[in-house]
Design a protein around this motif. Structure first.
Motif, PDB file in Angstrom:
ATOM      1  N   THR A 561       1.362  -1.115   0.229  1.00 27.80           N
ATOM      2  CA  THR A 561       0.128  -0.178  -0.380  1.00 27.80           C
ATOM      3  C   THR A 561       0.936   1.265   0.391  1.00 27.80           C
ATOM      4  N   ALA A 562       2.095   1.348   0.191  1.00 29.33           N
ATOM      5  CA  ALA A 562       3.173   2.610   0.509  1.00 29.33           C
ATOM      6  C   ALA A 562       2.976   2.784  -1.180  1.00 29.33           C
ATOM      7  N   THR A 563       3.404   2.103  -1.829  1.00 29.20           N
ATOM      8  CA  THR A 563       3.931   2.023  -3.364  1.00 29.20           C
ATOM      9  C   THR A 563       2.571   3.545  -3.672  1.00 29.20           C
ATOM     10  N   TYR A 564       1.471   4.080  -3.284  1.00 33.77           N
ATOM     11  CA  TYR A 564       0.569   4.761  -3.240  1.00 33.77           C
ATOM     12  C   TYR A 564      -0.058   5.576  -2.185  1.00 33.77           C
ATOM     13  N   LEU A 565       0.174   4.946  -1.265  1.00 34.62           N
ATOM     14  CA  LEU A 565      -0.080   5.809  -0.102  1.00 34.62           C
ATOM     15  C   LEU A 565       0.959   5.738   0.856  1.00 34.62           C
ATOM     16  N   GLY A 566       1.773   5.672   0.499  1.00 36.19           N
ATOM     17  CA  GLY A 566       3.044   6.400   1.148  1.00 36.19           C
ATOM     18  C   GLY A 566       3.279   5.734   3.015  1.00 36.19           C
ATOM     19  N   ARG A 567       1.913   4.601   3.110  1.00 35.26           N
ATOM     20  CA  ARG A 567       2.398   3.066   4.217  1.00 35.26           C
ATOM     21  C   ARG A 567       2.033   2.237   4.162  1.00 35.26           C
ATOM     22  N   ASN A 568       2.206   1.791   5.430  1.00 32.00           N
ATOM     23  CA  ASN A 568       2.166   0.156   5.199  1.00 32.00           C
ATOM     24  C   ASN A 568       0.357   0.135   5.548  1.00 32.00           C
ATOM     25  N   ALA A 569      -0.097  -0.956   5.374  1.00 30.46           N
ATOM     26  CA  ALA A 569      -2.034  -1.185   6.025  1.00 30.46           C
ATOM     27  C   ALA A 569      -0.879  -1.347   7.282  1.00 30.46           C
ATOM     28  N   ASP A 570      -2.107  -1.464   8.439  1.00 37.02           N
ATOM     29  CA  ASP A 570      -2.935  -1.677  10.005  1.00 37.02           C
ATOM     30  C   ASP A 570      -3.076  -3.449   9.823  1.00 37.02           C
ATOM     31  N   VAL A 571      -3.764  -3.635   9.260  1.00 34.43           N
ATOM     32  CA  VAL A 571      -4.755  -4.862   9.323  1.00 34.43           C
ATOM     33  C   VAL A 571      -4.590  -5.159   8.009  1.00 34.43           C
ATOM     34  N   ILE A 572      -4.663  -6.699   7.770  1.00 33.17           N
ATOM     35  CA  ILE A 572      -4.356  -7.308   6.874  1.00 33.17           C
ATOM     36  C   ILE A 572      -5.527  -8.810   7.383  1.00 33.17           C
ATOM     37  N   THR A 573      -7.055  -8.360   6.057  1.00 37.13           N
ATOM     38  CA  THR A 573      -7.233  -9.897   5.826  1.00 37.13           C
ATOM     39  C   THR A 573      -7.058 -10.725   4.541  1.00 37.13           C
ATOM     40  N   MET A 574      -6.458 -11.561   5.463  1.00 38.51           N
ATOM     41  CA  MET A 574      -6.594 -12.709   4.443  1.00 38.51           C
ATOM     42  C   MET A 574      -7.291 -13.932   4.250  1.00 38.51           C
ATOM     43  N   GLY A 575      -7.568 -14.799   3.044  1.00 42.50           N
ATOM     44  CA  GLY A 575      -8.803 -15.457   2.754  1.00 42.50           C
ATOM     45  C   GLY A 575     -10.152 -15.184   2.857  1.00 42.50           C
ATOM     46  N   ASP A 576     -11.124 -13.651   2.675  1.00 43.04           N
ATOM     47  CA  ASP A 576     -12.058 -13.299   2.399  1.00 43.04           C
ATOM     48  C   ASP A 576     -12.638 -13.144   0.805  1.00 43.04           C
ATOM     49  N   ALA A 577     -13.788 -14.508   0.231  1.00 46.79           N
ATOM     50  CA  ALA A 577     -13.645 -14.955  -0.613  1.00 46.79           C
ATOM     51  C   ALA A 577     -15.295 -13.817  -0.816  1.00 46.79           C
ATOM     52  N   ALA A 578     -15.509 -13.421   0.927  1.00 49.94           N
ATOM     53  CA  ALA A 578     -17.787 -12.861   1.019  1.00 49.94           C
ATOM     54  C   ALA A 578     -17.446 -11.218   0.006  1.00 49.94           C
ATOM     55  N   SER A 579     -16.412 -10.785   0.792  1.00 51.84           N
ATOM     56  CA  SER A 579     -15.935  -9.285   0.306  1.00 51.84           C
ATOM     57  C   SER A 579     -17.134  -9.022  -0.531  1.00 51.84           C
ATOM     58  N   PHE A 580     -15.843  -9.680  -1.588  1.00 54.68           N
ATOM     59  CA  PHE A 580     -16.441  -9.198  -3.112  1.00 54.68           C
ATOM     60  C   PHE A 580     -17.044  -9.592  -3.715  1.00 54.68           C
ATOM     61  N   ASN A 581     -18.395 -10.342  -3.362  1.00 59.93           N
ATOM     62  CA  ASN A 581     -19.313 -10.675  -3.470  1.00 59.93           C
ATOM     63  C   ASN A 581     -19.936  -9.723  -4.250  1.00 59.93           C
ATOM     64  N   GLN A 582     -19.568  -8.497  -3.293  1.00 62.17           N
ATOM     65  CA  GLN A 582     -20.185  -6.914  -4.035  1.00 62.17           C
ATOM     66  C   GLN A 582     -20.170  -6.575  -5.175  1.00 62.17           C
ATOM     67  N   LEU A 583     -18.707  -6.366  -5.632  1.00 69.90           N
ATOM     68  CA  LEU A 583     -19.012  -6.296  -7.272  1.00 69.90           C
ATOM     69  C   LEU A 583     -19.823  -6.661  -8.001  1.00 69.90           C
TER      70      LEU A 583
END
Length: 890
Positions: A561-583
């Motif tokens: 995330t630091a590439t464009y947002l200047g800082r690392n993420a504070d929380v990383i959520t892995m293995g979440d296949a459900a949230s992307f159903n919203q697309l």
């Protein structure tokens, strides 16, 4: 559930695209890792793995750590399950005799094949065997379940298991008969290529002609012409042909945690909850729903809740594993939650293996050492289930061409059913088998042609603009020449004759070997999902459907995330296949779904996680989501605070603040407050697709168009949990021809191995390992080094030590453990002389490469070539044991 380091959080469910699941809703629980204190070294850097402290301190992160008592809302009484597996595949199974168990140790429930059929539990597409052997039938393969025994509690399970495990007498069989005949797993790989003698477009290849309905017929004509030319020119002495047969044994992935999981079927809600370590959480949900979707199913399931834990290793060993479905089936027959936790014996007996493979191969050169033709036949033992076997064979067909431009090639690769333990996609995906054959044969040719082995490779190396043996173009700078230069000038290679004299005086045989690999990564048809969100305090959260299998994906995705947002993420959520159903993504073709013309359509939503997909593929998704957030949320807020419009090219992140010439620095927390106070965008969810290149499209946001390398976008307003879907426009999409390239992304590597052989015992000692790797842009150096060192150790193991016989003499008998399967120890690996040299990225090239398999693939042939250098004997069959060496020296 509470968000703590010891628990997991249920994320929002959403509507499911009908092509993915047959039910309209599902929920998913995903593993969430808050960043520990002092984790980040700086923007884009990490002091240690984001999941490292949890793992080394023994906190609950693995599926094996969990019981029903850890899951809020679940019944507390847990039923352990023991799977009884077939020990014969050449006679009918007639049933179990459990009379030896006293009444108090009898299972509470026995699940049989007959009951599964009666209850309408169906087989997913592509599976042609029973989940559990039906009495009276011959098992399809060794280790196939014949019954699930569900016990009332842990105590009775442990006591019963002591009596049942290794007791094959409880399985009753009829008279011996013929086992199931071997059948080929389709699709079969058939690559034929004939290059134009003047360069440019091939005369014939799978890439050009694979879409023709008569490809197979045309390929045979071209094949016959190639073989005739080889015969004529070798007979005349114009060409020289080198032919040999090779074999590689099956091997176990030996990941740290044998498969384990818990499940609960809530009959009142028709809901199935699963907790397990998996490579493909979205695929597991789909499969679990599929098998209970029959109209006559006695166990309807409308929702699957999956808690995706860290799997404790995988590297293909859990890809499309049947374990998830066994867990689901046991759950619907139990009176409460169930737990299956395989011990190492059971994992050896049933877990996915790397394929055993037989290869017959020839390389043809002219007298100057220029390669003219390749002919290869590869036969992979797929074991009892199809799994991904034909696709492993398919990639092997590309890899067998190595890193070389070969004008004419005939390649056949197939995987077949057998009664052995199922072959999977274990680390390498066909590359280890293919490169072993090609690179050892290259050395044999170099010796016969009296050309230095590295120089022969240089004369024939692939370059950008050339074509692979499939006919697909090389679209990147492989930099094989730089790898070969570094190897040729390395002291281990340069001074090998001088070093040999030292060891000869000690009575040891000394040899140095080199091998080159050009391992492809990805599938050249990869769908990626990513979500980056900004909290009101300026914190960043990354969400991915990918799984960290121990390769460090969570850490990598948290720093980019630091590439464009200047800082690392504070929380990383892995293995979440459900949230992307919203697309609301759709894939597949039908009359109402006209492909790319439909703005919600994508060619592939997602696939299983892979250790090699992180640096190039998943990083792209997170970086693009970060870029969207920067352009549509961060920069507009900054312009409002600065009260002027600033061009993005002029902004920089310094010490966590956004800067621009002539304007005051803005901390991300200040920008976030403005966004939340003014109803700005605070989250970007994207889908990206790669097939030879990333799909690109425009997105109209506000009063201006933006162009991103993505094909689907959802923007979240501050405080909102539902995205605003933005349709793509003016997209640039991949060609139909590029779908037949096989692969276009490569991570080249050369390996030098120095070793000694004790002629009295055949004992091999690896002295030096030098890996020269084109990893492209390196995101986290320590993770690259860890992948490299692990790959070296794994390759030493399957080259010299790990022997896994087929049939009942091997692990299918159920009595194999590490006392029989010898993985490398520290003493087998030159832990102080594991040297990794990475090429510096080319100027302006930010491409990061997936290197999980790259370093490993050329180690086995480098060892074999070093052994030939030391002993004067060629070894073409793995593993190369002490006994084989002694026999060769006799």
């Amino acid at each position: 559930m509470q968000i703590t380091r010891r628990t997991m959080l249920k994320t929002a469910g959403g509507a499911v695209a009908l092509n993915l699941l047959p039910f309209p809703f599902k929920a998913l629980e995903a593993s969430i890792t808050p960043a520990p204190a002092h984790w980040a070294k700086g923007p884009g850097e990490a002091r240690f793995r984001i999941d490292g402290l949890d793992k080394v301190l023994g906190r609950k992160v693995y599926a094996r750590d969990y019981h029903a008592t850890d899951m809020p809302g679940w019944p507390q009484a847990e039923r352990p399950v023991m799977i009884i597996r077939a020990v014969h595949a050449d006679r009918p199974f007639n049933g179990l005799d459990l009379s030896g168990l006293p009444p108090e140790l009898q299972p509470e429930t026995i699940v049989t094949g007959q009951q599964i059929l009666q209850d309408g539990i169906i087989l997913p597409y592509g599976i042609n065997y029973d989940y559990v052997v039906v009495a009276g039938n011959v098992p399809d393969y060794l280790g196939q379940p014949v019954a699930f025994l569900i016990f009332k509690d842990r105590k009775s399970y442990r006591r019963a298991k002591k009596r049942l495990q290794f007791n094959n007498a409880i399985q009753q069989y009829g008279a011996q008969t013929s086992p199931s005949p071997p059948v080929e797993y389709t699709p079969l790989t058939d690559y034929v290529r004939k290059a134009s003698p003047t360069g440019g477009k091939d005369l014939f290849s799978y890439t050009l002609n694979g879409g023709d309905k008569d490809y197979t017929k045309e390929a045979r004509t071209v094949e016959n012409a190639i073989n005739a030319e080889i015969a004529n020119k070798t007979a005349s002495g114009e060409w020289v042909q080198f032919q040999a047969d090779f074999s590689m044994q099956a091997m176990d992935p030996m990941f740290m945690e044998p498969e384990a999981g818990i499940a609960w079927y809530d009959r009142n809600k028709a809901s199935l909850s699963l907790v397990l370590g998996t490579q493909s959480p979205d695929g597991d949900i789909s499969s679990a729903l599929d098998i209970f979707s029959s109209d006559n199913s006695h166990n309807p399931i409308k929702t699957v809740n999956l808690t995706s834990c860290y799997p404790g290793g995988g590297f293909g060993g859990r890809d499309k594993s049947i374990f998830t479905l066994y867990l689901a089936i046991a759950a619907v027959y139990a009176n409460g939650p169930v737990r299956i936790a395989q011990d190492r014996f059971e994992q050896f007996q049933a877990g996915l293996k790397r394929h055993a493979c037989d290869i017959s191969q020839s390389l043809v050169f002219d007298k100057k050492g220029q390669m003219q033709a390749l002919n290869a036949r590869m036969d992979f033992d797929g074991g009892g289930r199809k799994n991904l076997s034909p696709y492993v064979a398919q990639l092997a067909g590309l890899c067998v061409g190595g890193g070389y431009e070969i004008p004419q090639s005939v390649i056949k690769a197939e995987a077949h059913h057998s009664v052995n333990v199922t072959g999977g996609s274990q680390r390498g995906f066909g590359g280890p088998q293919a490169f072993f054959a090609t690179e050892t044969l290259m050395d044999e040719a170099a010796e016969s042609l009296a050309i230095d082995a590295i120089e022969l490779r240089r004369m024939n190396m692939l370059k950008r603009g050339m074509n692979t043996v499939v006919g697909g173009p090389i679209l990147e700078e492989l930099r094989l020449g730089e790898i070969l230069d570094k190897a040729a000038h390395h002291p281990v290679w340069r001074d090998r004759d001088k070093e040999r004299q030292k060891h000869t005086g000690d009575g040891q045989l000394y040899g140095v070997g080199f091998a080159l690999s050009n391992q492809a990564y990805g599938t050249s048809g990869d769908g990626m999902l990513g979500y980056v969100s900004l909290g009101p305090d300026g914190s960043l959260q990354v969400t991915s459907n990918a799984v960290d299998m121990g390769n460090g994906s969570a850490t990598t995705l948290a720093v980019v995330t630091a590439t464009y947002l200047g800082r690392n993420a504070d929380v990383i959520t892995m293995g979440d296949a459900a949230s992307f159903n919203q697309l609301q993504l759709q894939s597949g073709y039908d009359g109402a779904n006209p492909g790319w013309d439909n703005p919600r359509w994508v060619k592939k939503v997602s696939g299983s996680s892979s250790a090699c997909l992180t640096a190039f593929h998943q990083v792209h998704a997170i970086e693009q989501a970060s870029l969207v957030l920067l352009e549509t949320a961060i920069l507009p807020a900054a312009n409002a605070l600065w009260k002027k419009d600033v061009d993005r090219r002029s902004i920089r992140w310094r010490n966590g603040a956004l800067t621009s010439p002539g304007n005051r620095p803005l901390d991300l927390s200040e920008i976030a407050r403005w966004i939340y106070d003014n109803d700005g965008y605070a989250g970007a969810m994207i889908h990206a697709y790669f097939q030879a290149e990333w799909v690109q499209a425009e997105y109209q946001i506000g009063n201006r168009p933006y162009r991103f390398a993505i094909d689907a976008l959802g923007l979240f307003k501050a405080g909102s949990f539902s995205p605003i879907l933005v349709n793509r426009q003016n997209g640039v999409y991949p060609s139909d021809e590029s779908a037949r390239y096989s692969r276009t992304t490569f991570a080249p590597c050369g390996n030098l191995i120095a070793l000694t052989v004790d002629p009295s015992s055949g004992q091999v000692r690896i002295l030096n390992s030098i890996s020269i790797l084109n990893a492209g842009r390196i995101i986290t150096k320590d993770l690259v080094e860890g992948q490299s060192e692990g790959g070296i150790a794994m390759a030493i193991g399957y080259t010299l030590l790990e022997d896994m016989p087929p049939g009942l003499s091997g692990p299918a008998a159920g009595n194999w453990n590490l006392n029989r399967y010898h993985v490398p120890l520290a003493s087998d690996v030159p832990i102080h002389d594991l040297n990794l040299e990475t090429l510096l990225p080319l100027p302006g090239d930010r491409t990061a490469k997936g290197i999980a398999e790259a370093v490993m693939c050329s180690v086995a042939p480098a060892i074999a070539n070093a052994l030939a250098d030391a002993t004067g004997k060629r070894f073409r069959d793995l593993p190369i044991t002490n006994a084989k060496i002694l026999e060769a020296l006799a």
